[in-house]
Write a protein that holds these residues in place. Structure first.
Motif, short mmCIF file in Angstrom:
data_model
loop_
_atom_site.label_atom_id
_atom_site.label_comp_id
_atom_site.label_asym_id
_atom_site.label_seq_id
_atom_site.Cartn_x
_atom_site.Cartn_y
_atom_site.Cartn_z
N GLN A 1 1.47 -5.15 7.48
CA GLN A 1 1.18 -6.11 7.98
C GLN A 1 -0.60 -5.75 7.74
OE1 GLN A 1 2.60 -7.83 11.85
NE2 GLN A 1 3.32 -9.26 10.47
N ASN A 2 -0.95 -4.62 8.95
CA ASN A 2 -2.46 -3.84 8.73
C ASN A 2 -3.00 -4.18 7.60
OD1 ASN A 2 -2.19 -4.18 11.65
ND2 ASN A 2 -1.77 -1.61 11.92
N ILE A 3 -2.14 -3.63 6.98
CA ILE A 3 -2.40 -3.46 5.44
C ILE A 3 -2.63 -4.48 4.46
CG2 ILE A 3 -0.52 -3.01 3.76
CD1 ILE A 3 -3.69 -0.67 4.10
N PHE A 4 -2.10 -5.32 5.10
CA PHE A 4 -1.98 -6.34 3.99
C PHE A 4 -3.14 -7.22 4.63
CE2 PHE A 4 -0.20 -10.77 3.39
CZ PHE A 4 -0.24 -10.96 1.81
N ARG A 5 -3.23 -7.45 5.29
CA ARG A 5 -4.27 -8.58 6.40
C ARG A 5 -5.98 -7.51 5.62
NH1 ARG A 5 -1.55 -8.44 11.04
NH2 ARG A 5 -2.37 -6.69 11.73
N THR A 6 -5.57 -6.20 5.06
CA THR A 6 -7.06 -5.58 5.10
C THR A 6 -6.92 -6.36 3.17
OG1 THR A 6 -6.80 -3.49 6.25
CG2 THR A 6 -8.12 -3.23 4.15
N THR A 7 -5.62 -5.84 2.55
CA THR A 7 -5.91 -6.41 0.77
C THR A 7 -6.73 -7.13 1.38
OG1 THR A 7 -3.79 -7.05 1.29
CG2 THR A 7 -3.79 -5.03 0.44
N GLY A 8 -5.83 -8.73 2.19
CA GLY A 8 -6.27 -9.91 1.67
C GLY A 8 -7.67 -10.59 2.06
N LYS A 9 -8.41 -9.54 2.81
CA LYS A 9 -9.70 -9.59 3.22
C LYS A 9 -10.51 -9.04 2.03
CE LYS A 9 -9.72 -8.89 8.22
NZ LYS A 9 -9.93 -7.27 9.13
N LEU A 10 -10.58 -8.25 1.55
CA LEU A 10 -10.43 -7.38 -0.17
C LEU A 10 -10.10 -8.66 -1.61
CD1 LEU A 10 -10.65 -3.86 0.78
CD2 LEU A 10 -12.46 -5.48 1.38
N LYS A 11 -9.42 -9.65 -0.71
CA LYS A 11 -8.32 -10.20 -2.22
C LYS A 11 -8.80 -9.97 -3.31
CE LYS A 11 -12.48 -13.89 -1.29
NZ LYS A 11 -13.40 -14.41 -1.50
N LYS A 12 -7.39 -8.61 -2.79
CA LYS A 12 -6.96 -7.37 -4.14
C LYS A 12 -6.05 -7.97 -4.46
CE LYS A 12 -10.16 -4.06 -4.30
NZ LYS A 12 -11.14 -3.93 -5.34
#
Length: 718
Positions: free
Chosen positions: A116-127
């Motif tokens: 979940q943590n890494i998914f949130r990060t990909t969302g912030k970076l729009k990857k």
């Protein structure tokens, strides 16, 4: 070696929780591309990714590893990232320079907090991301359960591309609903047999195929119209629709693999090569000034350095991404971040510790250079006339702090040099020389993170060190008004020293009315304000000083010296030697001598008068309090909350998200010293947390008494 065009390059980050099998997956990917002839394994310490001595010692990834491979005529630059939360900075770096993230999930454990943590990060970076369900042949693997978890956590955008006919130890075949084929392997994996879908699976396969077609068509009006008219899309049309969906994060495809037995890996790589976005498909990154820079091989040359490592027998290796233009070996570039020029005499493509010289690299490609003169992580180098500067990698705040010192004091300078260099390798290792605490602090993401730092310093640099608890940056303040006067008088032959200061102090708050009158005992003191100084303090809060002298009792030229005396005590508070803050001082009277008065006399008089008044103003100690956010599985919530309450935490709220609990609390920094280790122990490493400074708050009375006693003891020793 072949030079790849920008529209032939794909940059991919392998990310996910600890133990999900990313390093093993990387081995199988390299094997499938023919880069390695046999796959290594973590137990034997012979993988392409984990080649540093510390990684072999601990048996887990510490640093990200860059490798590249050609697959179906496309160049895949892949960055394999450590999964442990302590080394999450590597994932931030990789996602910063890559265009697609492959989130690897252990099929035995499903969606974890790290997922979940890494998914949130990909969302912030729009990857764009795809999910790879690894270890589908594990003892406890349950495909249907993991798919359900993915949809619960990440919504209806999760779309299966494959499903196993049986998950767990019996896994040996799957249905691919994009190609509508059955893949089957022998007991040891390897090359699959590809055949038609059995009749008994056609209904389920068609259902999932149609869901995939709909998801692909939703991203393109032309495809949507065609799908409604014909009821199907061609394979190429589906690929195009999925690619567009990946770019705008409206589709999250799910693949299944057994990296250990190399089952399903080649099929996933076909998807990466054929469907995932090229560098040129993605939105252009922006410079610091907000200017978009398209990856144009014919544009002005600009190179961003995203990673530095110091490797055995080689020295410093600097990894870069060509943001624009075409980089050639021997190019002279200007370092816009640090100034100065740099010649990249040789440039390399990288596969773990193997570096292959190459003539040039086009925009979007990733490479490395060795032993550069003055290049640091985060620097941008440009051709003459280009002024691009990039800064798109933002790292998480540190969560674990220790003081560090060498066992031999004479090695202090050497240690600082090593720490500075290691920060270049991993920017989430932060070094601070604290004037306030008189300690050198190292900050990181957790105990393992700093333990790794210590191991490398002692084993690679042969420098024995020790960690100490960080001293807490307390603050001192007052809670009521108080008055004091002090006469400094010294005569030792010739001119002496004389200065007398009368002052009143009180707590300062923003917007409070100007001073008027004060009453102490039966005596009233009227204030006639002649001058006011507001001094913002570097450590927070203010010192506000009023000159209320009348009748020339103290000459105006001595007021700055008195203020210096006040600042002496603000910098070393009377209670514990900590910084003081938020105090208002009215200097209303005093005496001077026509011969013996001087600046030092009034500085000392001001300092002592302030100390006396401070101690009579009901002084209090303030401690730093942090906002702490904890993510933990629901079955550990009770233990986590009990542990926090034992740390004087104030629970601010709780939220539940499909079995993962989020807990918000305010916790004193003093109580967070060992929290990273405790949380890992309580939850079996399944939780994560973040912390951010919130405010300074009064310490409880019993804590203040203890601090005063400890400080008094240290003063006696000195």
């Amino acid at each position: 070696m072949k030079i790849y065009k920008t529209n032939e390059i794909k940059n991919i980050a392998l990310i996910g929780s600890k133990g999900s099998g990313k390093t093993t997956l990387a081995e199988s990917m390299l094997f499938e591309c023919g880069v390695i002839k046999r796959r290594g394994n973590i137990e034997s310490g012979n993988t392409v990714s984990d080649y540093f001595p510390v990684e072999k010692e601990y048996g887990y990834s510490v640093f990200s590893t860059v490798f590249n491979a050609e697959f179906n005529g496309k160049k895949l630059n892949v960055i394999d990232c450590p999964g442990a939360d302590d080394f999450v900075g590597n994932s931030y770096t990789a996602l910063g320079v890559c265009d697609t993230g492959v989130i690897v999930i252990d099929s035995e454990y499903g969606v974890e907090v790290g997922t979940q943590n890494i998914f949130r990060t990909t969302g912030k970076l729009k990857k764009p991301i795809i999910f790879a369900l690894n270890q589908i042949d594990g003892e406890k693997a349950d495909y249907e359960n993991v798919i359900e978890q993915l949809r619960e956590h990440f919504g209806s955008k999760v779309v299966a591309v494959q499903y196993p006919l049986e998950s767990g130890p019996g896994f040996h075949s799957m249905i691919d609903v994009l190609l509508m084929k059955k893949y089957e392997w022998g007991p040891d994996g390897g090359v699959p047999t590809i055949s038609e879908i059995p009749e008994e699976e056609m209904e389920k396969a068609n259902e999932l195929h149609n869901a995939l077609v709909e998801a692909a068509a939703e991203n393109d009006e032309t495809l949507m119209d065609k799908y409604f008219e014909q009821g199907h899309l061609s394979e190429d049309e589906m690929r195009e629709g999925i690619r567009k969906g990946l770019i705008d994060r409206s589709i999250f495809p799910v693949f299944i693999v057994s990296a250990l037995k190399d089952m399903g890996v080649r099929r996933m790589m076909e998807f990466l090569g054929n469907v995932c976005p090229f560098v040129s498909d993605m939105p252009a990154p922006e410079t610091i000034s907000g200017e978009p820079v398209a990856p144009d091989a014919n544009g002005p040359l600009s190179v961003f350095f995203f990673k530095t490592s110091v490797e055995p027998h080689i020295g410093e290796v600097s990894y870069f991404k060509v943001m624009s233009g075409t980089l050639k070996a021997g190019d002279d570039l200007e370092n816009i971040s640090r100034g100065g020029k740099e010649r990249l005499a040789q440039i390399f493509t990288v596969c773990g510790q193997l570096r292959t010289p190459i003539e040039k690299l086009e925009a979007g490609d990733i490479g490395a250079a060795v032993k550069l003169k003055d290049v640091r992580t985060g620097n941008t180098l440009n051709a003459k006339g280009c002024d691009y500067a990039f800064d798109f990698i933002k790292y998480p705040e540190p969560k674990f702090i220790r003081a560090i010192r060498p066992l031999t004091e004479s090695d202090a300078e050497k240690l600082m040099s090593i720490l500075t260099r290691m920060h270049e390798e991993d920017p989430t290792w932060i070094v601070e020389q604290s004037k306030e605490l008189k300690q050198t602090l190292v900050k990181g993401q957790g105990e393992f993170h700093l333990r790794t730092l210590k191991w490398r310093i002692e084993n690679n640099e042969k420098l024995p060190i020790e960690f100490l608890d960080q001293k807490i940056p307390y603050r001192e303040t007052i809670t009521k008004a108080a008055r004091a006067d002090y006469r400094h008088k010294k005569q030792s032959g010739g001119s002496g020293q004389f200065g007398e200061v009368h002052l009143i102090i009180e707590p300062y708050t923003e917007g409070m009315p100007e001073p008027d009158s004060y009453k102490f005992g039966n005596q009233e003191f009227k204030m006639n304000v002649r001058d006011k100084q507001e001094i913002p303090l570097d450590w927070g809060g203010k010192l506000v000083v009023y000159n209320c002298i009348v009748g020339g009792a103290i000459d105006a030229r001595f007021i700055p010296a008195i203020v210096k005396g006040l600042m002496d005590r603000m910098e070393q508070g009377p209670l514990t030697g900590s910084y003081a803050r938020d105090v208002r001082v009215m200097i209303y009277d005093g005496k001077m001598h026509p011969v013996d008065s001087n600046e030092i006399s009034f500085r000392l008089a001001g300092r002592h008068a302030f100390s006396q008044a401070f101690k009579n103003a009901n002084p209090k100690i303030l401690e730093p309090v942090y906002d702490v956010e904890v993510f933990t599985p629901g079955d550990t919530m009770g233990d986590v909350m009990s542990d926090l309450q034992g740390r004087r935490a104030i629970i601010m709220g709780m939220e539940s998200d499909n079995g993962i609990e989020k807990l918000n609390a305010k916790v004193p920094l003093k109580e967070m010293s060992s929290y990273s280790t405790s949380l890992s122990s309580i939850t079996g490493g399944r939780s994560s947390f973040s912390m951010q400074f919130a405010s300074y708050e009064l310490v409880p009375g019993d804590v203040q008494e203890k601090l005063l006693k400890e400080y008094a003891e240290t003063q006696e020793e000195e």
